[in-house]
Design an enzyme around this catalytic site. Structure first.
Site, short mmCIF file in Angstrom:
data_model
loop_
_atom_site.label_atom_id
_atom_site.label_comp_id
_atom_site.label_asym_id
_atom_site.label_seq_id
_atom_site.Cartn_x
_atom_site.Cartn_y
_atom_site.Cartn_z
N ARG A 4 5.67 -13.63 9.33
CA ARG A 4 6.11 -12.25 9.28
C ARG A 4 7.46 -12.12 9.98
NH1 ARG A 4 2.39 -7.32 9.76
NH2 ARG A 4 3.79 -5.58 10.13
N LYS B 30 3.64 2.56 10.30
CA LYS B 30 3.75 3.84 9.60
C LYS B 30 3.25 4.99 10.48
CE LYS B 30 3.01 1.26 5.38
NZ LYS B 30 2.01 0.73 4.46
N GLU C 289 0.87 -1.18 0.00
CA GLU C 289 0.00 0.00 0.00
C GLU C 289 0.91 1.23 0.00
OE1 GLU C 289 -3.73 1.89 2.56
OE2 GLU C 289 -2.75 0.04 3.24
#
Length: 772
Positions: free
Chosen positions: A483, A493, A268
């Protein structure tokens, strides 16, 4: 057994341990001591009533898991007084005392956290299970006893946290039997099940070289081709739903792709990529490359409020910096019209509806069912068209899909209204698709064979298959991998933006962060990051790794690729008295001392040199091997040994200069050490970086109760403005890397100018920086 051991053995068996278990416990000194103390404390509290087997089992479990022995008496009392009655409560109690090390323990908070005194009535259990049966009724009637009863139990245990698990299971079994009746012959037939494919059967240790078997990432990923489904054989994977059109769709897919493996990396574009994305990049691009396939870079640009052009550019830069070239760069927005047309088709098929519940009502997993779920498809089509034409306010309507996700979330949103211009489509659209709707359809449109994603998306696998099949389009296969997380950092973020806005770091590429742009600026070679991903391995389980393992990979690469130079961070002036003033010769220094064939450079050597302040001590200390009034020292590469003659101090008594004499190292007695030096050097700024956070897990509020911003290391950046470096680095370009001998690995910062060189410390040398 010794008498003491025999007594302890009797003590252990008195609480219900078998003799064998008691003997095994005796072999573990720490556990044996803790359990003995727990039993003695329990007997003090319960007196003549003694310790029964149920209490004994909990005491054993507590003693084997408790890290802080000072809490042993507190927890033992809680168990004996029947405040802690179950393993679930014990787990909560252990977690509570771990996260509350200070004294005294707040009894009220403890009781609340551990469910002390909470009584779940049979009526509450019956009501909760009834609600869950109703929720899954349609699927239960369809699949009958082949339905995943573990899902029911999991949801029931979540809803009834402190209830007795056996009682809950009995109620679930009873209500399922009431709904479905006794098992038929069909129910008793075993469900045909393809074995679940794991990337690795065991988790590989990050200490086992490149991987446990010394294989590069390409070799690992090439091997995975044998474990994943082959192109066109999607239907052989577990959970894949076969429809009457599946085989025809797969046949067309194979005609279009020629049986080629296709993957994609779908970030994204609302922030800079971080170290976790490096694994995703390596996995997606690497899997395709290792198996002669192709990989798309696809921007998931469906949220115009948070997307900026700089992120698109930075993402592609980082992919290419790591050494991968996308087969094509695509955008979810390329497919906006097609995605809308498919949404209209989904409504027509009766699988989606327009809903007017507010956003706050839809949050979480227990949102109330929509009262508009059963509205006619014709009505939803009209309303969806009105949404597209901008006739509703933001939040006034959404398009939702009629399905239940694996995590129990009901009817996820497919489209929402946003009156925000899109960076590529401008004002053309005011409705935007969600990830849950977009992702699998973009995979289908691009004929992806293997949709590789991190483990948290496993809960979306069933919805992925459901949507493709509901629309009767080609359905790829989603595979999940573990992950990659690092300690001592944050990668969110939102949190990095806070660090930037509050001035803790200068920007997304501040070398104390673990964004990829920050690691590049700090001087981390891309191949080191790729090697780190290989060392972690292609694991299914989530991996949390410490930064020093990444730094070890960096050193491995820089040791072979970073030419040597000499730099002095805390300079001390040294005058060589027996060399003529103004004399100067050039000394040849190898770029790589272990392999002098790789080249060399020349540096000046004159009667005035500079050494590190720490390389001289006025008073000799045991074990110190460098320059003292009574101990000479060698100069690296110069062929000289210097001996102390005189010290010069300033008004405050600080040593500011030394006078020494030199002689050839060929004639002098071999010194205990050789030190680095510079002569006629360049002045530079050096930035030394340490961990940005004080704790391993700065986001863990049990460790950092005031939030990650309160955990900043005040010494994470140390700037030295008067460092000296030899002239061999004069023509260096931004991001060029060097090993400053005996100091560490450094990279030239982009802030540098011709008049002012700035070096970032990439990593220290392997040796302890304090080693003498």
């Amino acid at each position: 057994l010794a008498p003491d051991d025999s007594n302890t053995l009797t003590l252990f068996t008195s609480i219900g341990l078998s003799e064998q278990k008691a003997k095994e416990t005796l072999k573990n000194e720490a556990l044996s001591s803790a359990l003995k103390d727990a039993i003695i404390q329990a007997r003090r509290t319960c007196g003549a009533s003694g310790v029964d087997k149920a209490i004994g089992t909990l005491l054993y479990s507590m003693a084997s898991r408790l890290k802080d022995p000072k809490r042993l008496a507190f927890l033992s009392d809680g168990i004996v007084q029947c405040k802690i009655c179950t393993e679930l409560q014990l787990a909560a109690a252990l977690e509570f005392v771990k996260s509350h090390p200070q004294d005294p323990i707040n009894q009220g908070e403890f009781d609340e956290a551990c469910g002390v005194g909470v009584a779940i009535t049979p009526e509450q259990i019956e009501e909760a299970v009834e609600s869950l049966i109703k929720k899954h009724k349609e699927q239960l009637l369809k699949e009958r006893y082949h339905f995943n009863m573990g899902l029911l139990m999991g949801e029931a245990r979540s809803a009834l946290k402190w209830a007795d698990g056996k009682v809950v299971k009995n109620e679930v079994d009873l209500q399922v039997l009431h709904l479905l009746g006794p098992k038929t012959e069909a129910d008793l037939e075993k469900k045909v099940k393809v074995a679940r494919v794991h990337l690795f059967k065991r988790k590989r240790s990050v200490y086992e070289g490149m991987t446990g078997e010394g294989r590069s990432l390409m070799e690992q990923l090439r091997g995975e081709a044998l474990k994943f489904h082959k192109p066109g054989e999607n239907y052989k994977t577990e959970g894949y739903v076969v429809t009457p059109n599946t085989m025809d769709l797969l046949k067309k897919h194979m005609e279009l792709t020629g049986g080629q493996i296709r993957s994609r990396f779908p970030p994204e574009p609302n922030g800079i990529l971080h170290i976790g994305h490096a694994k995703a990049i390596n996995f997606n691009f690497g899997f395709a490359k290792a198996n002669n396939g192709i990989c798309f870079l696809r921007y998931d640009d469906t949220n115009p409020e948070k997307e900026e052009e700089k992120y698109f550019t930075a993402i592609r830069d980082m992919v290419e910096w790591l050494g991968y070239e996308p087969f094509a760069v695509t955008h979810a927005s390329d497919n906006f019209q097609q995605l809308y047309d498919l949404a209209v088709d989904l409504v027509r098929r009766g699988h989606a509806f327009v809903c007017h519940q507010k956003g706050e009502e839809l949050k979480g997993h227990n949102a109330p069912p929509s009262p508009w779920r059963d509205r006619p498809a014709e009505e939803s089509l009209v309303l969806f068209d009105r949404m597209k034409k901008g006739l509703f306010a933001e939040g006034e309507a959404t398009l939702r899909m009629k399905m239940v996700m694996e995590d129990g979330k009901l009817d996820p949103v497919a489209y929402r209204i946003k009156y925000t211009p899109h960076h590529r489509t401008g004002d053309e659209w005011c409705i935007y698709p969600t990830y849950d709707y977009t992702h699998c359809l973009c995979d289908s449109i691009e004929n992806i064979t293997h949709s590789l994603c991190t483990k948290e998306f496993q809960a979306r696998r069933s919805s992925y298959f459901w949507l493709c099949n509901a629309l009767d389009v080609y359905c790829p296969v989603q595979w999940e991998y573990g992950r990659l997380n690092l300690t001592y950092t944050v990668v969110s973020k939102r949190k990095i933006i806070k660090l930037v806005e509050t001035g803790v770091v200068r920007d997304w590429d501040d070398p104390r962060l673990f964004t990829l742009t920050a690691l590049r600026r700090r001087g981390f070679p891309p191949e080191a990051i790729n090697n780190f991903c290989a060392r972690v391995g292609v694991t299914v389980s989530q991996t949390t790794t410490e930064p020093h393992l990444l730094e070890a990979c960096v050193r491995d690469v820089l040791n072979d690729t970073a030419p040597r130079a000499m730099a002095v961070l805390q300079p001390l002036r040294v005058t060589i008295a027996n060399l003529p003033e103004g004399s100067k010769v050039y000394v040849r220094v190898p770029d790589f001392p272990a392999n002098e064939a790789k080249g060399s450079h020349a540096v000046p050597f004159s009667s005035t040199i500079f050494i590190e302040q720490s390389d001289f001590r006025e008073v000799m200390e045991k074990g110190y091997k460098r320059l003292t009034p009574d101990q000479p020292v060698g100069l690296r590469h110069a062929g000289y040994v210097i001996s102390f003659q005189k010290v010069i101090k300033d008004a405050q008594g600080k040593v500011v200069e030394l006078e020494v004499t030199c002689c050839s190292s060929e004639t002098a007695e071999k010194p205990k050490a050789f030190i680095h030096w510079v002569s006629q050097p360049l002045t530079c700024e050096v930035r030394l970086y340490e961990r940005l956070f004080l704790h391993k897990h700065p986001e863990d509020q049990s460790v950092v109760p005031n939030g990650f911003l309160s955990d900043i290391n005040p010494d994470s950046l140390h700037v030295i403005s008067g460092a000296l470096v030899d002239t061999s680095v004069k023509r260096a370009k931004a991001l060029d890397r060097f090993q400053f001998e005996r100091v560490g690995y450094f990279s030239l910062d982009p802030d540098s100018t011709a008049d002012k060189l700035i070096f970032n410390r990439t990593v220290t040398l392997k040796e302890d920086p304090g080693k003498i």
